[in-house]
Design a protein around this motif. Structure first.
Motif, short mmCIF file in Angstrom:
data_model
loop_
_atom_site.label_atom_id
_atom_site.label_comp_id
_atom_site.label_asym_id
_atom_site.label_seq_id
_atom_site.Cartn_x
_atom_site.Cartn_y
_atom_site.Cartn_z
N LEU A 1 -1.78 8.56 1.52
CA LEU A 1 -2.16 7.35 2.24
C LEU A 1 -3.01 7.64 3.47
CD1 LEU A 1 -2.00 4.35 2.96
CD2 LEU A 1 0.26 4.77 3.94
N ASN B 1 -7.59 8.41 -4.56
CA ASN B 1 -6.21 8.01 -4.31
C ASN B 1 -5.22 9.16 -4.48
OD1 ASN B 1 -6.27 8.33 -7.07
ND2 ASN B 1 -5.56 6.27 -7.57
N PHE C 1 0.90 4.23 -3.02
CA PHE C 1 0.70 5.68 -2.89
C PHE C 1 1.96 6.47 -3.26
CE2 PHE C 1 -3.06 4.27 -0.63
CZ PHE C 1 -3.99 5.21 -1.07
N TYR D 1 0.73 0.96 9.95
CA TYR D 1 1.58 1.89 9.20
C TYR D 1 2.53 2.71 10.06
CZ TYR D 1 -1.45 0.71 5.34
OH TYR D 1 -2.14 0.02 4.38
N VAL E 1 0.83 -1.20 0.00
CA VAL E 1 0.00 0.00 0.00
C VAL E 1 0.87 1.25 0.00
CG1 VAL E 1 -1.81 1.26 1.23
CG2 VAL E 1 -1.82 -1.24 1.20
N ILE E 2 1.93 1.25 0.80
CA ILE E 2 2.84 2.40 0.83
C ILE E 2 3.46 2.61 -0.55
CG2 ILE E 2 5.00 3.27 1.78
CD1 ILE E 2 4.25 1.74 4.39
#
Length: 404
Positions: free
Chosen positions: A224, A220, A73, A286, A69-70
């Motif tokens: 994040l 998006n 983004f 995160y 996910v990191i």
């Protein structure tokens, strides 16, 4: 269970087309028609693509790999940076090789697309786990012994439609809301606003962070942390649909009139719960990767939120006295004053307040509903208890009684 969720939520969105009534709303819809975004068509297309993708490439059921996910983004941020560079070259502001920049943009976009579905699945699972950690499972809890996340969290990371909001000029209220194509230009938005205001109402086109379709739209482009907030809030709206408060809010969206307080209560509750859910997701998945020191910012000389709250109070007072033109002139003067202090608002009118005023706990838009919701949260033993109590309300009086 999943089929039930898809069917119910899909039916809600499809039926939203029944909101239009003859007369003014019909004329508004006619003017907006060239730009309208069909949520029902998107819903069906998106679900069919999701089923097809799942058949071709099932996702790992329990993956919560935050690195994916990191990375996703980071790629989105790089895409946006490259688009800015390309625009700067085209505008003659800087020198550069447009073709090389375009080729790099296409390569990064392709890389981002290869992990998009996986990133969506990971973020969805993370929210479900965080909600469970906080004791929130499904709208039937605690009467149903099965601790299953419902509705199942499903998201699409893409720019959502824009929203046309219409309010009467004589008072602030959301008369109509219509989703518009995401790529509607500012020039087209302004022309549409002008045409609708020719009908004697107030109108504004606003960008959205997300929409509680199924799957949820999640923008998006905001980074994040904001995306996590949006995922949580849109899922909370879906969850509340199956509770008394959220169901009444849904009836209002379908054109079956409900008190304005219901809209404000539902939006405020969803925002408050989502903030805690998102904080849990960030802390669990995160913070260890993106742990950033908290920087204490100096208090700005111009209190934007306080001034916005004062502006709303003054506008309400003018409208209550029937001074519509004076209220509109005052809002324009305040918009220019905000710009002088570095706060640029494209348009400040009744429709602006009708949209942003739904969030009673947001700075600059606070009202007694927000204060009562906060008081109820402080009285509750847990976030789950707060959700259970607040989502059972069917009127403003229910909330007032609960905190008094």
């Amino acid at each position: 269970m999943k089929r039930l969720c898809l069917t119910t939520l899909g039916l809600l969105i499809i039926l939203s087309g029944c909101k239009v009534e003859p007369g003014l709303k019909e004329r508004i819809n006619e003017l907006a028609r060239p730009h309208i975004f069909s949520l029902s068509r998107w819903e069906l297309d998106s679900l069919s693509r999701e089923i097809e993708a799942h058949v071709r490439q099932p996702l790992a059921q329990y993956s919560t790999d935050s690195a994916v996910v990191i990375g996703y983004f980071d790629l989105v941020a790089r895409e946006n940076d490259l688009r800015g560079q390309i625009d700067a070259v085209h505008g003659g502001f800087v020198q550069g090789d447009v073709y090389a920049l375009q080729a790099e943009l296409e390569a990064i976009s392709a890389e981002r697309m290869t992990i998009e579905r996986e990133a969506e699945g990971i973020m969805a699972r993370q929210l479900g786990l965080a909600a469970a950690d906080l004791g929130i499972y499904n709208p039937l809890d605690p009467y149903w012994s099965v601790h299953l996340t419902f509705p199942p969290v499903q998201i699409k990371l893409q720019v959502p439609p824009q929203l046309l909001v219409v309010s009467p000029r004589e008072y602030i209220d959301r008369l109509e809301s219509i989703t518009l194509n995401p790529d509607t230009s500012q020039a087209d938005a302004v022309a549409l606003e002008d045409a609708i205001e020719g009908l004697g109402v107030s109108a504004i086109v606003v960008g959205l962070g997300g929409i509680a379709t199924y799957p949820s739209f999640v923008n998006n482009n905001y980074g994040l942390r904001t995306a996590i907030d949006i995922v949580a809030e849109e899922w909370m709206h879906q969850y509340l649909f199956f509770r008394p408060l959220g169901f009444r809010y849904a009836l209002n969206e379908l054109g079956i009139s409900q008190p304005t307080d219901i809209v404000v209560m539902n939006e405020t509750l969803a925002g408050m719960v989502a903030a805690e859910l998102a904080a849990e997701v960030y802390a669990c998945f995160y913070a260890q990767f993106l742990n950033q020191p908290i920087v204490q910012l100096a208090q700005p000389a111009f209190d934007f939120y306080g001034e916005m709250g004062n502006t709303r109070s003054a506008v309400d007072a003018l409208l209550e006295q029937g001074y519509v033109e004076k209220a509109e002139a005052y809002m324009e003067s305040r918009r220019q004053e905000f710009a002088e202090h570095g706060y640029y608002i494209r348009k400040l009118n009744q429709a602006y307040f009708a949209f942003y005023g739904s969030y009673a706990n947001q700075p600059g838009f606070e009202n007694p509903i927000g204060a009562d919701m906060q008081a109820l949260r402080e009285k509750s033993n847990s976030l789950a208890d707060f959700v259970q109590m607040a989502s059972s309300f069917t009127s403003r009086n229910d909330l007032a009684r609960a905190v008094n």
